[in-house]
Design an enzyme around this catalytic site. Structure first.
Site, PDB file in Angstrom:
ATOM      1  N   CYS A   1      15.917 -34.234  27.445  1.00 50.68           N
ATOM      2  CA  CYS A   1      16.118 -34.594  28.717  1.00 50.68           C
ATOM      3  C   CYS A   1      15.317 -34.857  29.747  1.00 50.68           C
ATOM      4  O   CYS A   1      14.118 -34.171  29.694  1.00 50.68           O
ATOM      5  CB  CYS A   1      16.965 -33.228  29.207  1.00 50.68           C
TER       6      CYS A   1
ATOM      7  N   CYS B   1      15.082 -31.275  32.414  1.00 48.14           N
ATOM      8  CA  CYS B   1      14.592 -29.930  31.653  1.00 48.14           C
ATOM      9  C   CYS B   1      13.925 -29.945  30.507  1.00 48.14           C
ATOM     10  O   CYS B   1      13.531 -28.919  29.945  1.00 48.14           O
ATOM     11  CB  CYS B   1      15.614 -29.236  31.781  1.00 48.14           C
TER      12      CYS B   1
ATOM     13  N   PHE C   1       3.258 -55.420  20.250  1.00 46.46           N
ATOM     14  CA  PHE C   1       3.458 -55.611  21.316  1.00 46.46           C
ATOM     15  C   PHE C   1       2.689 -56.925  22.197  1.00 46.46           C
ATOM     16  O   PHE C   1       3.143 -57.721  22.912  1.00 46.46           O
ATOM     17  CB  PHE C   1       3.037 -54.372  22.405  1.00 46.46           C
TER      18      PHE C   1
ATOM     19  N   SER D   1      -4.729 -53.482  19.831  1.00 47.30           N
ATOM     20  CA  SER D   1      -5.442 -54.566  20.544  1.00 47.30           C
ATOM     21  C   SER D   1      -6.488 -53.652  21.646  1.00 47.30           C
ATOM     22  O   SER D   1      -7.420 -54.500  22.174  1.00 47.30           O
ATOM     23  CB  SER D   1      -4.360 -55.285  21.538  1.00 47.30           C
TER      24      SER D   1
ATOM     25  N   VAL E   1       5.121 -44.786  17.898  1.00 55.76           N
ATOM     26  CA  VAL E   1       6.203 -43.772  17.967  1.00 55.76           C
ATOM     27  C   VAL E   1       7.201 -43.621  16.908  1.00 55.76           C
ATOM     28  O   VAL E   1       8.244 -43.191  16.837  1.00 55.76           O
ATOM     29  CB  VAL E   1       6.933 -43.976  19.505  1.00 55.76           C
TER      30      VAL E   1
ATOM     31  N   HIS F   1       1.541 -41.139  21.899  1.00 53.56           N
ATOM     32  CA  HIS F   1       2.667 -41.823  22.761  1.00 53.56           C
ATOM     33  C   HIS F   1       3.885 -41.138  22.351  1.00 53.56           C
ATOM     34  O   HIS F   1       4.987 -41.810  22.694  1.00 53.56           O
ATOM     35  CB  HIS F   1       2.699 -43.244  22.436  1.00 53.56           C
TER      36      HIS F   1
ATOM     37  N   ALA G   1       0.044 -50.454  16.806  1.00 54.07           N
ATOM     38  CA  ALA G   1       1.299 -51.269  16.192  1.00 54.07           C
ATOM     39  C   ALA G   1       0.955 -52.071  15.120  1.00 54.07           C
ATOM     40  O   ALA G   1       1.915 -52.224  14.325  1.00 54.07           O
ATOM     41  CB  ALA G   1       1.804 -51.775  17.605  1.00 54.07           C
TER      42      ALA G   1
END
Ligand code: OAD
Ligand code: ZN
Length: 252
Positions: free
Chosen positions: A141, A144, A49, A201, A117, A133, A38
């Protein structure tokens, strides 16, 4: 790795010196891989984070970003991820991301394994990116795995195939990492001559095991030192963008 000598740490005025040494390692390496966290994205205005203003300093990730929170409190889960997705709408890669994209084009690095992400490495032009990640904009979904549109998640629509709840395609706390992506990253890191770790980290398992399985040299670039049971060959303490600019200025 046992018996590994701790490397030198460069910070403040010495960042340039550190960059010079790391560039030597890059030139000696036929196969360099980058691992980001991050801290790579904070200079694009995405909070990290566990840093100084990190998201998990005021929030318990288990309440908003775990698979349990998805099942037990979808309202809160949805609110948290909608806010994160909206925050990402206008973000752009910074110079550091573009430098890494140029490094890949020039063959200076082989691939990037990332915990992020945000998709910023792709956006900057990197082709070989392992999103360990997942990617927050790839909605699916939960039941599924059918892909859905981002706007359907934001407007709380259900899966148009099976009717179940939608979610972003990220790894939640309590879930395993995607096997295929993990295997590709592990293979590259295992074989590399040099692993450059940027802005993490190293608190989150299993990605924090990567520096230990790297066969080659390892470098740690972060704006704070972290205690971690791996001796990096070199540490440069400073902001990701500035350090990458220093590397870029010397690597040619
Ligand atoms: P962390 O927030 O744990 O660590 C980010 C590190 O980057 C901290 O040590 C910061 O001090 C440092 N940092 C911040 N800004 C920087 C900058 N401009 N230049 C250099 N360093 C900087 O983030 P990660 O290690 O990536 O998981 O966190 C790992 C995982 O925990 C994330 O992928 C996320 C989170 O819960 C999931 O979403 C599954
Ligand atoms: Zn479905």
């Amino acid at each position: 790795m046992l018996g590994r000598k701790p490397g030198i740490e460069y910070k403040g005025e010495d960042i340039k010196k550190g960059a010079k040494i790391l560039v030597q390692l890059m030139k000696q390496s036929a196969n360099t891989v980058v691992l980001t966290g991050a801290g790579m994205d904070t200079e694009s205005d995405i909070p990290d984070f566990r840093g100084k203003n990190g998201l998990w300093r005021n929030m318990d990730p288990r309440l908003v970003a775990s698979i349990d929170s998805f099942y037990e409190n979808y309202e809160l889960f949805h609110e948290f991820y909608s806010a994160r997705i909206k925050l990402l709408e206008d973000i752009k890669p910074h110079d550091g991301h573009y430098i890494l994209a140029n490094f890949e084009r020039q063959g200076i690095i082989k691939s990037i394994a990332t915990q992020n992400v945000s998709g910023l490495h792709h956006m900057a032009g990197n082709k070989k990116v392992y999103e360990l990640h997942g990617n927050i904009k790839r909605v699916k979904c939960n039941q599924c795995n059918h892909e859905a549109e981002l706007k359907d998640f934001l407007s709380k629509k259900n899966c148009n195939k099976c009717g179940n709840l939608l979610r972003p395609g990220v790894v939640l706390f309590g879930e395993a990492l995607p096997n295929d992506v993990w295997a590709l990253a592990e293979n590259d890191i295992n074989k590399c001559d040099l692993l450059i770790v940027i802005g993490t980290s190293l608190e989150v398992y299993p990605v924090n095991q990567f520096p230990k399985i790297a066969n080659g040299k390892t470098a740690f670039l972060n704006n704070e030192d972290v205690s971690f049971d791996h001796e990096f060959d070199i540490k440069i303490i400073g902001k990701a963008k500035e350090i990458l600019q220093e590397l870029n200025a010397r690597v040619k």
